[in-house]
Write an enzyme that holds these catalytic residues in place. Structure first.
Site, PDB file in Angstrom:
ATOM      1  N   GLN A  75       0.825  -1.203   0.000  1.00 63.38           N
ATOM      2  CA  GLN A  75       0.000   0.000   0.000  1.00 63.38           C
ATOM      3  C   GLN A  75       0.863   1.258   0.000  1.00 63.38           C
ATOM      4  O   GLN A  75       1.967   1.260   0.536  1.00 63.38           O
ATOM      5  CB  GLN A  75      -0.895   0.021   1.248  1.00 63.38           C
ATOM      6  CG  GLN A  75      -2.121  -0.834   1.113  1.00 63.38           C
ATOM      7  CD  GLN A  75      -3.047  -0.737   2.317  1.00 63.38           C
ATOM      8  OE1 GLN A  75      -3.247  -1.718   3.010  1.00 63.38           O
ATOM      9  NE2 GLN A  75      -3.618   0.421   2.554  1.00 63.38           N
ATOM     10  N   SER A 124       4.603  -6.617   2.494  1.00 63.63           N
ATOM     11  CA  SER A 124       3.263  -6.642   3.102  1.00 63.63           C
ATOM     12  C   SER A 124       2.246  -7.204   2.110  1.00 63.63           C
ATOM     13  O   SER A 124       2.349  -8.351   1.687  1.00 63.63           O
ATOM     14  CB  SER A 124       2.888  -5.238   3.575  1.00 63.63           C
ATOM     15  OG  SER A 124       1.636  -5.221   4.211  1.00 63.63           O
ATOM     16  N   LEU A 125       1.295  -6.376   1.685  1.00 64.28           N
ATOM     17  CA  LEU A 125       0.308  -6.774   0.684  1.00 64.28           C
ATOM     18  C   LEU A 125       0.973  -7.354  -0.562  1.00 64.28           C
ATOM     19  O   LEU A 125       0.442  -8.265  -1.209  1.00 64.28           O
ATOM     20  CB  LEU A 125      -0.528  -5.544   0.314  1.00 64.28           C
ATOM     21  CG  LEU A 125      -1.297  -5.586  -0.999  1.00 64.28           C
ATOM     22  CD1 LEU A 125      -2.468  -6.539  -0.888  1.00 64.28           C
ATOM     23  CD2 LEU A 125      -1.748  -4.200  -1.404  1.00 64.28           C
ATOM     24  N   ARG A 184      -9.114  -9.251   3.495  1.00 64.04           N
ATOM     25  CA  ARG A 184      -8.035  -8.892   4.431  1.00 64.04           C
ATOM     26  C   ARG A 184      -8.131  -7.427   4.817  1.00 64.04           C
ATOM     27  O   ARG A 184      -8.031  -7.067   6.002  1.00 64.04           O
ATOM     28  CB  ARG A 184      -6.689  -9.191   3.754  1.00 64.04           C
ATOM     29  CG  ARG A 184      -5.431  -8.814   4.524  1.00 64.04           C
ATOM     30  CD  ARG A 184      -4.220  -9.158   3.648  1.00 64.04           C
ATOM     31  NE  ARG A 184      -2.920  -8.959   4.286  1.00 64.04           N
ATOM     32  CZ  ARG A 184      -2.176  -7.865   4.143  1.00 64.04           C
ATOM     33  NH1 ARG A 184      -2.612  -6.851   3.394  1.00 64.04           N
ATOM     34  NH2 ARG A 184      -0.986  -7.771   4.743  1.00 64.04           N
ATOM     35  N   HIS A 220      -0.062  -4.659  10.709  1.00 64.47           N
ATOM     36  CA  HIS A 220       1.024  -5.540  11.158  1.00 64.47           C
ATOM     37  C   HIS A 220       1.297  -5.481  12.661  1.00 64.47           C
ATOM     38  O   HIS A 220       2.250  -6.089  13.125  1.00 64.47           O
ATOM     39  CB  HIS A 220       2.310  -5.299  10.356  1.00 64.47           C
ATOM     40  CG  HIS A 220       2.144  -5.595   8.906  1.00 64.47           C
ATOM     41  ND1 HIS A 220       1.987  -6.892   8.435  1.00 64.47           N
ATOM     42  CD2 HIS A 220       2.049  -4.784   7.824  1.00 64.47           C
ATOM     43  CE1 HIS A 220       1.814  -6.842   7.122  1.00 64.47           C
ATOM     44  NE2 HIS A 220       1.847  -5.588   6.726  1.00 64.47           N
ATOM     45  N   GLN A 270       1.500 -12.965   9.112  1.00 64.76           N
ATOM     46  CA  GLN A 270       1.961 -11.697   8.542  1.00 64.76           C
ATOM     47  C   GLN A 270       0.983 -10.572   8.843  1.00 64.76           C
ATOM     48  O   GLN A 270       1.381  -9.416   8.992  1.00 64.76           O
ATOM     49  CB  GLN A 270       2.140 -11.849   7.018  1.00 64.76           C
ATOM     50  CG  GLN A 270       2.795 -10.651   6.354  1.00 64.76           C
ATOM     51  CD  GLN A 270       2.051 -10.181   5.118  1.00 64.76           C
ATOM     52  OE1 GLN A 270       0.841 -10.022   5.132  1.00 64.76           O
ATOM     53  NE2 GLN A 270       2.784  -9.959   4.044  1.00 64.76           N
TER      54      GLN A 270
END
Length: 314
Positions: free
Chosen positions: A11, A91-92, A116, A204, A253
């Site tokens: 993101q 991340s994503l 998510r 996170h 994660q």
């Protein structure tokens, strides 16, 4: 040929019209159609027209970044680009990496990342959580400050180091009061700056555990394939091939740290010298050089950069 890896952004790199430079490339059109069919809405229109505020909503940002990254990956392959020696995602971006590896289909991944995102937003109401980027302080010191502040505040107030982006940048997240207190404390400990991030949830952090439980249920219902390219994951900095191990890593994660510095170091340890950021923006390419000056970081997000990457790797 140069040994290279593909890395996929998370993101923050989204922008209205971020796929426009590809024109009417059939691979991009097909990718948008697949994602739109899977999600039940016109993803292409959202990416092309926005508005910016709509793209910035987490529930939209996560799927559109996935789609844009997968589109660039597919064009690379369709235009004769070779397979990388490894893939990873920030991340994503790990979901984009898993699609590129063949572990997930885009049809599976697009609704999954929307779920998510929605679960993350529901876990902590807007305004209750916060994130900040700490600049110019070693990661271990940031972690120590977060532990001290959390202990001092007690109760439900928590702040944790959640993104280890490069040696001089660590992102912290948690409850708003704790992040604000830690932002003052890290500067007292020697940080140059602590910048509040314009995000809607403390991604996170352990506050995301309720979201992770919802994600776990969705992951359990998906049939995953063995990756055809090694995927270095964020949470353990390991390569998993077993479907259950991949599911578990994605689950953890969601409420665990993104160990990006270590991911890049693990890529280098495989004898790889060039990291290609595949998808909108140049954030990861910049981080690559700050993590290890011996590595080359380049971005691939339109026809011009695709040609540059091909030439560089030839």
């Amino acid at each position: 040929m140069t040994q290279f890896a593909f890395v996929f952004p998370g993101q923050g790199s989204q922008s209205v019209g971020m796929l426009d430079a590809w024109g009417d490339h059939p691979v991009v059109a097909q990718t948008l159609k697949e994602a739109s069919d899977a999600m039940g809405e016109d993803v292409g229109a959202l990416i092309h027209s926005g508005p910016k505020e709509a793209l910035a909503l987490t529930t939209n940002t996560q799927p559109v970044m996935l789609v844009a990254a997968v589109a660039a990956w597919r064009v690379w392959r369709a235009e004769g680009g070779a397979l990388p020696a490894a893939v990873a995602g920030h991340s994503l971006g790990e979901y984009s990496a898993l699609v590129a590896s063949g572990a997930l289909t885009l049809g599976q991944a697009a609704p999954l990342v929307r779920l998510r995102a929605a679960a993350m937003q529901e876990a902590v109401p807007v305004g209750v959580g916060a994130m900040a980027a700490v600049l110019g302080l070693e990661a271990d010191k940031v972690k120590a400050v977060c532990a001290e502040v959390t202990a001092q505040l007690g109760g439900a107030e928590v702040v944790e180091a959640v993104n280890f982006n490069d040696p001089g940048q660590t992102v912290i997240a948690g409850s708003k009061a704790a992040v604000e207190a830690a932002s003052v404390a890290v500067k007292a400990a020697g940080a140059k700056r602590a910048l509040p991030l314009p995000v809607s949830a403390p991604f996170h952090s352990s506050l995301m555990k309720p979201a992770a439980e919802k994600l776990k249920l969705a992951l359990a219902a998906l049939e995953l394939q063995a990756p055809q390219i090694p995927v270095i994951n964020n949470i353990d900095v390991t390569v998993q091939t077993d479907a259950d191990a991949i599911r578990d890593a994605l689950y953890r994660q969601a409420f665990g740290p993104v160990r990006w510095v270590e991911c890049v170091q693990a890529i280098k340890a495989r004898g790889i010298t060039t990291l290609v950021e595949c998808g909108p923006g140049k954030v990861l390419a910049g981080m690559t050089k700050r993590i290890d000056a011996e590595l080359t970081g380049v971005a691939l997000y339109d026809p011009a950069t695709l040609a540059e990457v091909k030439e560089l790797l030839a």
